[in-house]
Enzyme design. Structure first.
Site, PDB file in Angstrom:
ATOM      1  N   GLU A 228       0.798  -1.220   0.000  1.00  0.00           N
ATOM      2  CA  GLU A 228       0.000   0.000   0.000  1.00  0.00           C
ATOM      3  C   GLU A 228       0.832   1.272   0.000  1.00  0.00           C
ATOM      4  OE1 GLU A 228      -3.063   0.012   2.952  1.00  0.00           O
ATOM      5  OE2 GLU A 228      -4.057  -1.699   2.064  1.00  0.00           O
TER       6      GLU A 228
ATOM      7  N   GLU B  80      -5.311  -8.499   0.199  1.00  0.00           N
ATOM      8  CA  GLU B  80      -6.021  -8.281   1.466  1.00  0.00           C
ATOM      9  C   GLU B  80      -7.489  -8.019   1.182  1.00  0.00           C
ATOM     10  OE1 GLU B  80      -4.489  -5.218   4.097  1.00  0.00           O
ATOM     11  OE2 GLU B  80      -2.421  -5.868   3.760  1.00  0.00           O
TER      12      GLU B  80
END
Ligand code: PNW
Length: 492
Positions: free
Chosen positions: A209, A398
């Site tokens: 991320e 995720e």
């Protein structure tokens, strides 16, 4: 040993399976047959592709603890969490879930789900306590033990190299990601790890991320290192992070074995057509490309979009053509963290070609106020990525939700909110795979409750509840849901 391995009996009790020790597969197919008899859709024909990879995900700082073991250096998260006023429950991850010591039991938790893959991250300050220089001789010992245990239990490892625990030494010496010295140091660390672990780890994720570490860590100051930089400084950080990704891709290829596979794990800004018309779908694609300009777009196209540079003006990041070539080094797959819709998009007759619909105050959220459920994100994000950039391999790295997770009178955590969330997202993932969107696997966040960054231990994302006092793990009802889904290879 505080940990008590939960038994099949516990699983059987919370799923309502009567026969103890009944083989999972026969339970799965039995239900599918039952469904047919009851006139329900036969999920065997609406399942996931053969060989679809089911796994769970965690990250080092959030679960390991043992922050002073075996010569580990300090990370920016150690320092941040020990700074007053940064973590909502005033906690830190000094011991977290103590996975460092309980990893063997944790591998059994994964195995009990029937999962075949595990995404974890490596703590850079364990390997290079000073960020660069000589590696800590004991730095990879823990990961060697973990990899042996995973292998002995038939679990495929997927390793993330950077899940935000930057060595504090790099922050002190270079200002962390504000300097490209950190991008270069990251590549050296990646080379070292790929050289040592590449015999067993076939899949590496570079950075988890990029966008969150840039914005929350360097713009809002809500994550480590807690900086609130100016727009131009922030864009430079974004560029340095992307450069770090590209340099690491090259380093892994140069130092890992032949056939090693590498890609990012990004939470792409997700753009959903508000209504599924061809014009809105096209608008959502354009929005995806523009709103990810500093991340996936530059990684996959090797250029900043015209609109990104025009909007940045004098604040545009300083960079060279060589930087862009490095950032766009060929990757083998794209990892996507998908939690929620960031924008519902409507086609518009304006310069950009789209309008981002404001979220009404009445839009629902899960336990965490930021987590707005929009399961169709799980269809659109991988579809846009595959279509825009002709990506052939995608992993969902995720997906999950936190919950209040209070035990009922019988002691069970009936987390039906998490099951509702997962069932809906997985239904949209099934839509994607059945239409040929090349998603090869799914990693549920998270295997167990953990240190949820600035929310401390107040937001629980696990399939397994963790008592952070005793470190005891207990399956929630959602663990049974996931186990049933994996067994059927279809949404349960
Ligand atoms: C991810 N959003 O963070 C991280 O990779 C995990 O470490 C973290 O525990 C997990 O998701 C849950 O928060 C995100 O606002 C945080 O879209 C926020 C967002 C997405 C991911």
């Amino acid at each position: 040993m505080p940990f008590k391995r939960f038994s099949r009996r516990q699983f059987a009790r919370i799923t309502g399976w009567s026969a103890l020790g009944m083989p999972v597969l026969s339970v799965g197919s039995g239900l599918a047959d039952q469904g047919k008899e009851n006139g329900l859709p036969d999920r065997r024909t609406s399942g996931f592709p053969d060989g679809f990879l089911w796994g769970t995900a965690t990250s080092s700082y959030q679960i390991e603890g043992a922050v002073n073991k075996d010569g580990r250096g300090r990370s920016i998260w150690d320092v941040f969490a020990h700074t007053g006023g940064t973590i909502s429950d005033h906690s830190n991850a000094d011991t977290a879930a103590d996975h460092f010591h309980l990893y063997k039991e944790d591998v059994q938790l994964m195995k009990a789900l029937g999962a075949k893959a595990y995404r974890f991250s490596i703590a850079w300050p364990r390997v290079f306590p000073e960020g660069t220089g000589s590696p800590n001789p004991k730095g990879l010992d823990f990961y060697n033990r973990l990899l042996d245990e995973l292998s002995a239990n038939g679990m495929e490892p997927f390793a993330t190299l950077y899940h935000w625990d930057l060595p504090q030494a790099l922050q002190d010496r270079h200002g962390g990601w504000t300097s490209r010295e950190t991008s270069k140091a990251f590549a050296d660390y990646a080379a070292h790890v790929a050289g040592r672990l590449g015999d067993r780890v076939k899949h590496f994720f570079t950075i988890n991320e990029c966008s969150r570490l840039v914005h929350l860590g360097h713009g809002l100051g809500a994550d480590a290192p807690g900086l609130k930089l100016s727009p131009s400084e922030l864009k430079q950080v974004r560029h340095n992070v992307a450069l770090g990704h590209g340099l690491a891709v090259q380093a892994i290829r140069a130092h890992g074995r032949a056939g090693i596979r590498v890609g990012p794990a990004e939470n792409a800004v997700s753009c959903i057509p508000a209504i599924e018309t061809p014009a809105n779908i096209r608008a959502a694609e354009m929005a995806t490309r523009e709103l990810n300009a500093g991340y996936l777009t530059v990684m996959l196209e090797g250029r900043y979009t015209d609109a990104y540079l025009a909007q940045a003006g004098k604040d545009a990041p300083k960079h060279t053509a060589e930087d862009l070539r490095i950032i766009s080094s060929p990757i083998d797959f794209v990892g996507l963290n998908v939690y929620m819709p960031d924008h519902y998009v409507v086609a518009a007759d304006n310069e950009r070609g789209f309008t981002l619909a404001p979220f009404p105050a009445s839009f629902p959220h899960m336990n965490a106020a930021w987590l707005r459920p929009g399961p169709e994100a799980m269809y659109w994000v991988p579809r846009h990525v595959a279509k825009l950039w002709n990506v052939k391999s995608i992993y969902i790295t995720e997906n999950g939700t936190s919950g209040s997770d209070q035990p009922a009178a019988d002691g069970t955590i009936y987390d039906v909110d998490r099951i509702m969330y997962l069932r809906n997202y997985l239904t949209h993932l099934q839509r994607a795979t059945s239409e040929g969107v090349p998603v090869l696997g799914y990693f549920l966040w998270s295997l167990m409750d953990n240190f949820e960054w600035s929310d401390g231990y107040e937001q629980r994302f696990g399939l397994y509840h963790v008592d952070f006092g005793t470190k005891r793990r207990t399956p929630k009802l959602s663990a049974s849901f996931y186990r049933e889904t994996i067994a059927r290879n279809a949404v349960a």
